[in-house]
Write an enzyme that holds these catalytic residues in place. Structure first.
Site, PDB file in Angstrom:
ATOM      1  N   ASP A 134       6.345   1.871   6.033  1.00 56.49           N
ATOM      2  CA  ASP A 134       4.933   1.476   6.002  1.00 56.49           C
ATOM      3  C   ASP A 134       4.156   2.381   5.046  1.00 56.49           C
ATOM      4  O   ASP A 134       3.547   3.340   5.474  1.00 56.49           O
ATOM      5  CB  ASP A 134       4.339   1.554   7.415  1.00 56.49           C
ATOM      6  CG  ASP A 134       2.955   0.960   7.495  1.00 56.49           C
ATOM      7  OD1 ASP A 134       2.617   0.110   6.655  1.00 56.49           O
ATOM      8  OD2 ASP A 134       2.191   1.364   8.383  1.00 56.49           O
ATOM      9  N   GLU A 161       4.094  -5.876   4.448  1.00 54.45           N
ATOM     10  CA  GLU A 161       3.683  -4.915   5.471  1.00 54.45           C
ATOM     11  C   GLU A 161       4.870  -4.467   6.315  1.00 54.45           C
ATOM     12  O   GLU A 161       6.004  -4.839   6.049  1.00 54.45           O
ATOM     13  CB  GLU A 161       2.588  -5.523   6.369  1.00 54.45           C
ATOM     14  CG  GLU A 161       1.202  -5.008   6.041  1.00 54.45           C
ATOM     15  CD  GLU A 161       1.045  -3.512   6.264  1.00 54.45           C
ATOM     16  OE1 GLU A 161       1.918  -2.883   6.889  1.00 54.45           O
ATOM     17  OE2 GLU A 161       0.036  -2.956   5.805  1.00 54.45           O
ATOM     18  N   HIS A 194       5.132   4.632  12.168  1.00 53.14           N
ATOM     19  CA  HIS A 194       4.020   5.600  12.179  1.00 53.14           C
ATOM     20  C   HIS A 194       4.407   6.917  12.860  1.00 53.14           C
ATOM     21  O   HIS A 194       3.598   7.526  13.559  1.00 53.14           O
ATOM     22  CB  HIS A 194       2.779   5.002  12.862  1.00 53.14           C
ATOM     23  CG  HIS A 194       1.988   4.103  11.967  1.00 53.14           C
ATOM     24  ND1 HIS A 194       0.751   3.607  12.305  1.00 53.14           N
ATOM     25  CD2 HIS A 194       2.267   3.604  10.735  1.00 53.14           C
ATOM     26  CE1 HIS A 194       0.289   2.844  11.335  1.00 53.14           C
ATOM     27  NE2 HIS A 194       1.205   2.826  10.367  1.00 53.14           N
ATOM     28  N   HIS A 212       0.851  -1.202   0.000  1.00 53.46           N
ATOM     29  CA  HIS A 212       0.000   0.000   0.000  1.00 53.46           C
ATOM     30  C   HIS A 212       0.878   1.241   0.000  1.00 53.46           C
ATOM     31  O   HIS A 212       1.919   1.282   0.649  1.00 53.46           O
ATOM     32  CB  HIS A 212      -0.966   0.005   1.193  1.00 53.46           C
ATOM     33  CG  HIS A 212      -0.327   0.173   2.542  1.00 53.46           C
ATOM     34  ND1 HIS A 212      -0.101   1.400   3.125  1.00 53.46           N
ATOM     35  CD2 HIS A 212       0.121  -0.744   3.433  1.00 53.46           C
ATOM     36  CE1 HIS A 212       0.443   1.241   4.321  1.00 53.46           C
ATOM     37  NE2 HIS A 212       0.601  -0.053   4.528  1.00 53.46           N
ATOM     38  N   GLU A 248      -4.874   1.370   2.729  1.00 50.96           N
ATOM     39  CA  GLU A 248      -4.719   0.321   3.748  1.00 50.96           C
ATOM     40  C   GLU A 248      -4.805   0.907   5.140  1.00 50.96           C
ATOM     41  O   GLU A 248      -5.374   0.295   6.050  1.00 50.96           O
ATOM     42  CB  GLU A 248      -3.380  -0.394   3.560  1.00 50.96           C
ATOM     43  CG  GLU A 248      -3.207  -1.646   4.421  1.00 50.96           C
ATOM     44  CD  GLU A 248      -2.628  -1.383   5.803  1.00 50.96           C
ATOM     45  OE1 GLU A 248      -2.660  -2.289   6.650  1.00 50.96           O
ATOM     46  OE2 GLU A 248      -2.151  -0.250   6.052  1.00 50.96           O
ATOM     47  N   GLU A 249      -4.218   2.087   5.328  1.00 52.78           N
ATOM     48  CA  GLU A 249      -4.234   2.703   6.655  1.00 52.78           C
ATOM     49  C   GLU A 249      -5.655   3.065   7.092  1.00 52.78           C
ATOM     50  O   GLU A 249      -5.892   3.315   8.264  1.00 52.78           O
ATOM     51  CB  GLU A 249      -3.340   3.945   6.679  1.00 52.78           C
ATOM     52  CG  GLU A 249      -1.867   3.680   6.398  1.00 52.78           C
ATOM     53  CD  GLU A 249      -1.184   2.819   7.451  1.00 52.78           C
ATOM     54  OE1 GLU A 249      -1.829   2.456   8.460  1.00 52.78           O
ATOM     55  OE2 GLU A 249       0.001   2.490   7.262  1.00 52.78           O
TER      56      GLU A 249
END
Length: 834
Positions: A147, A208, A284, A135, A181-182
């Site tokens: 990510d 991922e 993140h 993603h 995706e998030e």
């Protein structure tokens, strides 16, 4: 699309040249099974994707700049592809809805989000396909290098490599660059339930991240389909996999999920889930940048995934995957060198054979003359009781220390200093275990034969692990292989050292042989323990205010200590004295405890080379509460603050004095989710939050919430139809009043899914140019109530653009210390009663 959204959309290929540099894919060395995917310019994929900034769903960065960049690179790859292959590209803009039992259960609705789909197939076409998924979207305010931009970069280079190869493929390879995706797995759902290529897919690989770089761990496979694990064993050059990780992840202990779930549950497709797990401290956050991902990590991932895709795309089993779907598999890598994998049914047989041999070993001691057998049983029972007592007293001691540390506000002292957790909880556990057995030896076993005691406590450990082996095998858990290892190796070692153990004066020889025999299982347990530590400790920094991290970590260290000490308890009884060991462990524990209590070990770090920031969410919110007749009952504005770890904002208060416990939030009992704008239903993990009064905000794109129709249905229920328009991210909360029930709605599969606490949570997101969101709910009420049937609240979240931050929010964020990662945005909360 099946939900009324267009399946294709034309895009003008525009991008700022200063941000996205031109690149021309290079041909890899010929005949390379281990192509150097990431030498030279290949890293530009990653750098250029992250250069656009945060890629939140609905933002131009995500929907236009990144999509255009991907299309340009795919077009360049296609222009240099081999004549043996055909490349097809599709831009999907799906709209749909589904319910998921993640975070207590909620429903998701998405409109016009983006998928970039590429199919590489033989020139003559292919009936079946393998899917590779990444993603390109990121969470707000973060560059999202690991990510998941790095995975998309790897996929681009693998597409480049495969497309230039003259070796024909037997099956198609579909590369899905998913753009949402998030938003809790929306884009993968849109693809697998609506795209015309989805039905050809027979297996998938999902890429991922739970950290930044390092090895990529295979932490989920299946369901069943052991042939996929065998494919990984055969094709992966740098294996790193564990069925233990799979069973831990699927137990729900870790509050996370991946697209694997969507393909498994909605597509009924088997697959493999891989994730980077190193350095989860900056996952993140703003520190998730390309420079922190080593080229070696990317090369490893590229080698493994390229090998897997080539293997699957040329495998006869892919076309007949349903014929090989039955049975689970036990798998684990051996120190990253190779993977051992075997069917779970074989593992079950092995486990029971090992147990049977143990029973024979112990049974031989019981099948002695009656007096000797009774005496052995008695001594074994007493030794077993002392072992259980040592474990229980150690548990109590370590948990008392952990609770004490939590109560005095020194939680997470080990977050930035991992060794502190070992010095604090590990030494306490080891010292207490040794103390209990030393006291037993001194007072109960006084003047007893040391060899006899050593053998007795060895037998106790063997018995305990054999019982655990049977129980875990009966539960159907593949992780029972650890217990099997922990029984088989010690038993074999004991049988090999039996004569040395019995010979007086052969203690040194016995210890050397014993240690060599136990080397492999101990080394493997330490290897596995370190992997779990590496994954779990960073998670403690984002696990919410309700889970005491010191208690969790203390329990884990205690478990590790008990496991690692199992077959060394007998040495306490063989040793002449444990006094020096106890004094050393107690001193280390005491000094560490004093230092922790004095605050020497600060939990967070702003070190540019290795940051470990404290995560804080700040939402400048304006709230409006309307009554049954549409009248404004109450309104306020403030900055709503959530610290994502157990420490809350206690470390921030000295730097920003107005952020203190006097502004703790009060729950609005009659409002869904206490009247606050949760982007996701994590309220049960973050019960402590703060609300600093602030000026009212007026976004340029406010929410419009309308009741379009109210109908009385023939089956004695009321149907309410609504229309909502607003920013790309909104959350809808529904609370039926007492005496009313929500019987059906137009979302998900039509059956409402309640969240923890009884409220209904709907997560909404849209891409570009989405039409207004229309939905209906149907309620049944036993009788009319003066306060209405239902309360609905809509929260709007402004994650990008001019509405994202207010001057007051920006000014407050600037005051946060540099060891924090404050993520802020503007939002509104409107409550209506019907």
């Amino acid at each position: 699309g099946g939900w009324g959204g267009p399946s294709r959309a034309g895009l003008t290929l525009l991008r700022p040249r200063s941000v996205l540099a031109e690149q021309s894919p290079r041909r890899p060395p010929s005949g390379a099974g281990s192509v150097s995917l990431w030498s030279g310019a290949r890293r530009e994929y990653l750098e250029n994707i992250t250069a656009v900034g945060p890629r939140t769903v609905g933002s131009p960065e995500n929907e236009i700049l990144t999509v255009n960049y991907l299309l340009e690179q795919i077009k360049a790859i296609e222009s240099k592809s081999s004549d043996a292959h055909k490349i097809s590209v599709d831009i999907q803009r799906p709209t749909g809805s589904f319910s998921i039992d993640f975070l207590g259960g909620f429903t998701s609705y998405y409109a016009n989000i983006t998928n970039v789909v590429v199919k590489l197939e033989p020139r003559s076409g292919a009936k079946h396909a393998v899917l590779s998924n990444c993603h390109f979207d990121s969470v707000p305010n973060t560059p999202g290098a690991s990510d998941d931009a790095v995975s998309c970069s790897v996929m681009l280079e693998i597409l480049n490599t495969l497309s230039k190869s003259s070796d024909p493929l037997q099956h198609a390879v579909i590369f899905l660059f998913n753009g949402a995706e998030e938003n809790i797995l929306q884009a993968s759902h849109g693809f697998i339930t609506q795209h015309r290529w989805a039905k050809s897919i027979r297996a998938f690989i999902n890429l991922e991240a739970a950290g930044v770089g390092g090895k990529e761990l295979v932490f989920q496979t299946g369901p069943e389909n052991p042939w996929l694990v065998q494919a990984y064993v055969f094709a992966a050059k740098h294996p790193f996999a564990s069925v233990v990780a799979q069973e831990v992840f699927q137990s729900g202990i870790i509050p996370a999920d991946t697209d694997f779930r969507i393909y498994r549950d909605f597509g009924n497709i088997p697959g493999i889930d891989l994730a980077f797990i190193e350095n989860g401290y900056i996952y993140h956050t703003k520190y998730d940048t390309p420079d922190r991902i080593l080229t070696d990590s990317i090369q490893r991932a590229g080698d493994n995934i390229l090998g897997m895709l080539k293997y699957l795309a040329t495998s006869d089993k892919l076309a007949k995957s349903f014929d090989y779907r039955h049975g689970n598999v036990v798998f684990f890598d051996v120190f990253g060198l190779f993977v051992l994998a075997y069917p779970a049914r074989v593992g079950t047989i092995m486990n029971y054979i090992i147990t049977a041999v143990t029973v024979l070993y112990l049974g031989k001691k019981i099948l002695q003359p009656r007096n000797r057998a009774i005496n052995y049983m008695k001594e074994l029972s007493v030794a077993f009781s002392f072992t259980l007592l040592s474990w229980f007293s150690t548990l109590v001691t370590v948990l008392i220390v952990a609770v004490f540390i939590s109560l005095i506000g020194r939680s997470l002292s080990w977050y930035n200093h991992f060794y502190v957790s070992i010095f604090l909880y590990g030494t306490a556990a080891a010292a207490k275990l040794i103390l209990v057995h030393t006291l037993a030896k001194k007072f109960y076993y006084k003047n007893r034969n040391e060899q006899f005691l050593g053998e007795m406590f060895f037998d106790v450990s063997l018995l305990v692990w054999s019982i655990a082996l049977v129980l875990i095998t009966q539960l159907g858990l593949c992780s029972a292989f650890i217990c099997a290892m922990w029984v088989a190796f010690p038993l074999l070692t004991k049988l090999l050292t039996y004569r040395e153990f019995k010979q007086k004066g052969a203690t040194i020889r016995f210890v050397i042989i014993y240690m060599l025999g136990m080397f492999i299982p101990y080394l493997y347990i330490m290897y596995l323990t370190w992997t779990i530590f590496e994954l779990f400790i960073p998670i403690m920094g984002r696990s919410g205010t309700e889970i005491p991290p010191d208690i969790v970590l203390a329990a884990f260290i205690l478990s590790s200590t008990v496991i690692l000490s199992s077959y060394f308890l007998n040495f306490i009884y063989l040793a002449k004295s444990t006094k020096k060991t106890l004094i050393t462990l107690t001193t280390v524990f005491g000094v560490t405890l004093i230092l922790v209590c004095s605050g020497v070990f600060f939990p967070y770090s702003s070190d540019s080379a290795n940051p470990k920031p404290k995560r804080v969410f700040l939402q400048h919110v304006s709230r409006r509460f309307y009554g049954l007749h549409g009248n404004l009952v109450k309104s306020d504005s403030g900055i709503w603050i959530n610290g994502l770890d157990y420490a809350g904002i206690s470390h921030i208060t000295p730097h920003i004095p107005e952020l203190n416990d006097t502004i703790k939030t009060n729950c609005e009992d009659k409002a869904p989710l206490c009247g606050f704008p949760w982007i996701l239903p994590v309220h049960f993990l973050l019960r402590k939050n703060w609300y600093l009064p602030a000026a009212e905000i007026s976004p340029t794109n406010p929410v419009h919430f309308k009741l379009l129709a109210k109908e009385q249905m023939p089956w004695d229920s009321t149907k309410l139809t609504f229309e909502v328009s607003g920013p790309s991210h909104m959350s809808l909360y529904i609370r039926p009043h007492e005496g009313s029930t929500l019987s059906s709605w137009s979302l998900g599969d039509g059956t409402p899914v309640a969240n923890i606490g009884g409220d209904y949570f709907v997560f909404y997101a849209h891409g570009l140019q989405a039409v207004a969101w229309r939905f209906w709910i149907e309620l049944k009420a036993a009788e009319k109530h003066s306060d209405g049937m239902v309360s609905l609240a809509i929260a709007a979240h402004y994650f990008f653009g001019e509405d994202q931050k207010s001057p007051q929010l920006y000014a407050l964020m600037e005051r946060f210390p540099n060891w924090t990662f404050p993520s802020g945005w503007v939002c509104t909360y409107d409550l209506f009663v019907f």
